[in-house]
Design an enzyme around this catalytic site. Structure first.
Site, PDB file in Angstrom:
ATOM      1  CG  ASP A  53     -11.826 -11.663 -28.737  1.00  0.00           C
ATOM      2  OD1 ASP A  53     -12.727 -10.990 -29.286  1.00  0.00           O
ATOM      3  OD2 ASP A  53     -11.630 -11.662 -27.508  1.00  0.00           O
ATOM      4  NE  ARG A  72     -16.763  -2.713 -29.649  1.00  0.00           N
ATOM      5  CZ  ARG A  72     -15.987  -3.552 -28.976  1.00  0.00           C
ATOM      6  NH1 ARG A  72     -14.874  -3.100 -28.446  1.00  0.00           N
ATOM      7  NH2 ARG A  72     -16.320  -4.799 -28.832  1.00  0.00           N
ATOM      8  CE  LYS A  89      -8.303  -7.440 -24.787  1.00  0.00           C
ATOM      9  NZ  LYS A  89      -9.612  -6.770 -24.663  1.00  0.00           N
TER      10      LYS A  89
END
Ligand code: S3P
Length: 435
Positions: free
Chosen positions: A318, A126, A21
């Protein structure tokens, strides 16, 4: 869209997972800035990366996305050159993608026009001052709404700065380096930990003078045009993490995941699993698009608890929801510290992971900067929620493979933000899953 998943008796075979990604975002951006036509194969057509394509199109770049499978696309980009972006007609919609918003804010800080970047409700929660602050120091006008999106950027006339990042972040670093291409003098970024370095790898491959010792990165203003890219995107370690951990935890498993990016700024989870006693290996190592790749091989293992802190946290930022699932099956205590960043990801990943795994019977305690897990504990099937977080949804699906009955994960559609084809991958491995 809920996902229901049944326990697995073993995962066996060879699989591939979709393209990286982070590299897919960056490759699309640099292709847009190149002179000429770029071709990106095995590019990740996930929701987050498509947000970057949509924004680049709105900036006047012609991009063709041809799906070659459920999980991959060939992307052809007619680069407009470093100074060829045009003023968008409306606000750029970054949807739910923090990477799109933060990297493009850096790029737009270098453009002689103003833009507004916005996104959906989750993205609007965010923090964005982390990119706004250094870009203001470089001379751009950047206005956030009390620190959050939407972001107004009026760019151009940038100066090189020396910037000490308060937190290690691949997104913030990349935003500054992108702006640095447009500055009138070199830009220096110092990072307090090994944030992913895909931007540096790509810039070097494009011939932009960039020096780094791993802590300090110095980029020169781009004086020459960028050549077009012709690359294949390696598979994403962060997506591979889910089947990798599943194979380690489920008895009678032996799984090979081919062609995965093994850049050391990304593989902290691999090292932690090894320290926990997992039978995991990297085989057939080679290079792809300037990045190391290899096959990940995982076999069913007995795990022990461990401690994760410091630089390792950055190298697996992540992977904490799936690490937590692994830790429920490890003997003893697993403790995660120095990971307060998890509170500002797609969800508050400390709270969400602890709350949802506890519903399955996990023994967990949340801390301001991490969590503790005591194992091993049998997991009981329950109805759980993704909190709109793709990585939490997939971690819960792996927990479902270990549970004592059929699990339901609510709001699982978000999985497509990073891993289209996740459900097909499980089905191909014989898992009963309904989406
Ligand atoms: C990313 C960097 C990380 C990561 C995100 C992708 C990137 O975020 O969590 O999924 O592509 O640079 P931070 O930079 O906020 O740590």
């Amino acid at each position: 869209m809920p996902l229901t998943i049944s326990p697995s008796k073993g995962l066996q075979g060879t699989i591939t997972v979709p393209g990286d990604k982070s590299i897919s975002h960056r490759a699309a951006i640099f292709a847009a800035l190149a002179d000429g036509t770029s071709r990106l194969t095995d590019w990740l057509p996930a929701g987050d990366c498509m947000a970057t394509i949509e924004a680049l199109r709105a900036l006047g770049v012609t991009i063709d996305v041809e799906h070659t499978s459920e999980t991959a696309a060939t992307v052809t980009v007619q680069g407009v050159g470093l100074h060829g972006l045009s003023v968008p007609e409306k606000r750029l919609n970054c949807h739910g993608s923090g990477t799109t918003m933060r990297l493009l804010t850096g790029l737009l800080a270098g453009q002689p026009f103003s833009t507004v970047l916005d996104g959906h409700e989750g993205l609007r929660r965010r923090p964005m001052e982390r990119v706004a602050r250094p870009l203001r120091q470089m001379g751009a006008t950047v206005v956030t709404r009390d620190g959050y999106p939407p972001i107004y950027v009026d760019g151009g006339n940038l100066h090189g700065i020396e910037y000490q990042m308060p937190i290690p972040s691949g997104q913030v670093k990349s935003a500054i380096l992108l702006a640095g291409l447009y500055a009138d003098s070199p830009t220096t970024v110092r990072q307090p930990g090994p944030a992913r370095d895909h931007t540096e790898v790509l810039l070097r491959s494009l011939g932009v003078p960039i020096e780094t010792d791993g802590t300090t990165i110095i980029v020169q203003p781009a004086e020459k045009s960028l050549p077009p890219l012709d690359i294949s995107i390696p598979a994403d370690f962060s997506s591979a993490a889910f089947p990798l951990v599943a194979a380690v935890l489920i008895p009678n498993s032996e799984l090979r995941i081919t062609g995965v990016n093994t850049n050391p700024t990304r593989t902290g989870l691999f090292d932690v699993l090894t320290a926990m006693g997992a039978n995991v290996q990297i085989e057939n190592q080679t290079d792809m698009a300037g990045e190391p790749v290899g096959d990940l091989v995982a076999k069913s293992s007995t795990l022990r608890g461990t401690e994760v802190s410091g630089d390792t946290v950055v190298r697996m930022i992540d992977e904490f929801p799936i690490l937590a699932v692994a830790a429920t099956q490890a003997k003893g205590r697993t403790v995660v510290r120095d990971a307060a960043e998890l509170r500002v990801k797609e969800s508050d990943r400390i709270k969400a992971t602890v709350d949802e795994l506890r519903k399955l019977g996990a023994q967990m305690i949340a801390h301001p900067d991490g969590f503790e897990v005591y194992g091993p504990t049998p997991l009981h099937a329950a109805v759980v929620d993704s909190y709109g977080d793709h990585r939490l949804a997939m971690a819960l699906a792996v927990a479902g493979l270990l549970a004592d009955g059929e699990m339901t994960i609510r709001n699982a559609r978000v999985i497509a933000d990073s891993y289209p084809g996740f459900v097909s991958m499980l089905k191909n491995l014989g898992v009963t899953v309904v989406a």
